[in-house]
Design a protein around this motif. Structure first.
Motif, short mmCIF file in Angstrom:
data_model
loop_
_atom_site.label_atom_id
_atom_site.label_comp_id
_atom_site.label_asym_id
_atom_site.label_seq_id
_atom_site.Cartn_x
_atom_site.Cartn_y
_atom_site.Cartn_z
N ASP A 209 33.78 31.63 40.32
CA ASP A 209 33.78 32.10 39.04
C ASP A 209 33.90 33.58 38.70
O ASP A 209 33.39 34.52 39.40
N GLY A 210 34.99 33.91 37.65
CA GLY A 210 35.22 35.35 37.57
C GLY A 210 36.18 35.94 38.62
O GLY A 210 36.42 37.04 38.56
N VAL A 211 36.43 34.99 39.54
CA VAL A 211 37.54 35.76 40.52
C VAL A 211 38.86 35.82 40.17
O VAL A 211 39.54 34.98 39.65
N THR A 212 39.45 37.06 40.65
CA THR A 212 40.76 37.41 40.16
C THR A 212 41.85 37.13 41.48
O THR A 212 43.02 36.70 41.24
N SER A 213 41.25 37.21 42.68
CA SER A 213 42.10 37.24 43.84
C SER A 213 41.08 36.60 45.19
O SER A 213 39.93 36.90 45.13
N VAL A 214 41.83 35.91 46.06
CA VAL A 214 41.27 35.34 46.98
C VAL A 214 41.94 35.71 48.49
O VAL A 214 42.90 35.63 48.51
N PRO B 150 38.11 48.10 24.92
CA PRO B 150 37.28 47.89 26.12
C PRO B 150 37.82 48.08 27.47
O PRO B 150 39.16 48.12 27.53
N PRO B 151 37.18 48.31 28.31
CA PRO B 151 37.69 49.08 29.81
C PRO B 151 38.24 47.87 30.31
O PRO B 151 38.04 46.58 29.95
N PRO B 152 39.66 47.80 31.19
CA PRO B 152 40.21 46.88 31.80
C PRO B 152 39.11 45.83 32.91
O PRO B 152 38.09 46.49 33.19
N PRO B 153 39.17 44.49 32.88
CA PRO B 153 38.16 43.89 33.66
C PRO B 153 38.12 44.22 35.20
O PRO B 153 39.16 44.56 35.75
N THR B 154 36.92 44.03 35.58
CA THR B 154 36.91 44.59 37.13
C THR B 154 37.60 43.49 38.05
O THR B 154 37.29 42.38 37.92
N GLU B 155 38.30 43.95 38.94
CA GLU B 155 38.87 42.83 39.99
C GLU B 155 37.67 42.30 40.67
O GLU B 155 37.03 43.27 41.41
N LYS B 156 37.65 40.97 40.89
CA LYS B 156 36.68 40.46 41.76
C LYS B 156 37.47 39.91 42.96
O LYS B 156 38.39 38.76 42.61
N LEU B 157 36.95 39.95 43.96
CA LEU B 157 37.79 39.32 45.17
C LEU B 157 36.94 38.54 45.91
O LEU B 157 35.73 38.61 46.10
#
Length: 280
Positions: A114-119, A46-53
């Motif tokens: 929810d689903g956030v990787t960085s803030v 599977p492709p790498p997860p999308t970065e969610k900011l």
């Protein structure tokens, strides 16, 4: 003797011969099929997860530039602020997921995280000392704790440079900022970045009016680059901290939030300028 030799010749002629990778039988009209190799089973990775900011205060001056910069880099962008959806009519604004919430009520952060990787937090404000401490300090501390509990990888806080004597005039503002910085370095020792710009200039939208703050900020930035030694003077030295363009702050903030090798810790205005130049 002839009989023995005759038998040997006959036996050798009956052995299969190798020609161009294929075995030939004694019957010249028959060619054996080459050895077939079964293909290995294909594994679908599977492709790498999308970065969610998540941008806190994404409809403000700095926050809106951060959202735009992140979208330009192909990131999935969400924003949380007290007013919710931005009043900006720029095309990029429709690509942001807008959340309405108040950082003084940490529960309003749950859905937004929810689903956030960085803030990136651009939350700040002026007013009475108690109000400034709440907005610059308590609100950001709540966000930092909630992000840590949610397993967010990196957290970038847009703080403010030390302006010496000004700190005493805006005590609640700076005490709040420093309290939030301390919390960030505690909760995110390996993924927390603090940006300390001075005066941030650029085109600022106030309703339908656009204020060209660069008319003042850009010349001052050029001037103060040559007065850096004065920055070390007691009390008044910090007043010579050069202004910085809002696009540079947004650029470095997004890079710090998404680049795993970006070093944690405090980045002053000169560091912001340096990192901005390196990314060009």
């Amino acid at each position: 003797m002839r009989t023995v030799v005759s038998r040997l010749i006959h036996s050798r002629s009956s052995l299969p011969r190798l020609l161009n990778g294929r075995y030939l039988s004694t019957d010249s009209s028959k060619v054996d099929e080459p050895f077939k190799v079964e293909e290995a089973e294909t594994v679908n990775i599977p492709p790498p997860p999308t970065e969610k900011l998540l941008v806190l205060g994404g409809n403000g001056f700095v926050g809106s530039h951060v959202c735009r910069e992140a979208l330009d880099r192909g990131l999935s962008v969400a924003s949380l602020s007290r007013s919710g959806r931005s009043s900006l009519h720029d095309p990029w604004a429709s690509n942001v997921t807008w959340h309405k919430g108040n950082l003084l009520s940490p529960e309003s952060l749950k859905d937004a995280l929810d689903g956030v990787t960085s803030v990136i937090s651009c939350v700040g404000g002026f007013g009475s000392n108690s109000y400034m401490y709440k907005i610059n300090g308590t609100a950001n501390i709540n966000a930092i704790r909630a992000a840590s509990e949610q397993g967010v990888k990196r957290f970038v806080y847009v703080s403010a440079a030390d302006f010496g004597v000004v700190n005493y005039l805006l005590r609640g503002y700076y005490e709040g900022k420093r309290a939030a910085e301390t919390e960030l370095l505690t909760k995110f020792p390996y993924g927390g970045v603090i940006l300390r710009p001075g005066f941030i200039y650029g085109t600022r939208s106030v309703g339908s009016v656009k204020l060209p703050l660069g008319v003042i900020g850009s010349p001052l930035e050029m001037l103060f680059q040559h007065t850096r030694p004065l920055n070390q003077l007691p009390l008044v030295g910090p007043l010579f901290t050069p202004p910085v363009n809002v696009t540079a702050v947004a650029n470095v903030a997004v890079r710090a939030a998404t680049d795993p090798v970006f070093p944690p810790g405090i980045v002053d205005v000169y560091g912001i300028q340096r990192y901005n130049q390196k990314s060009k």
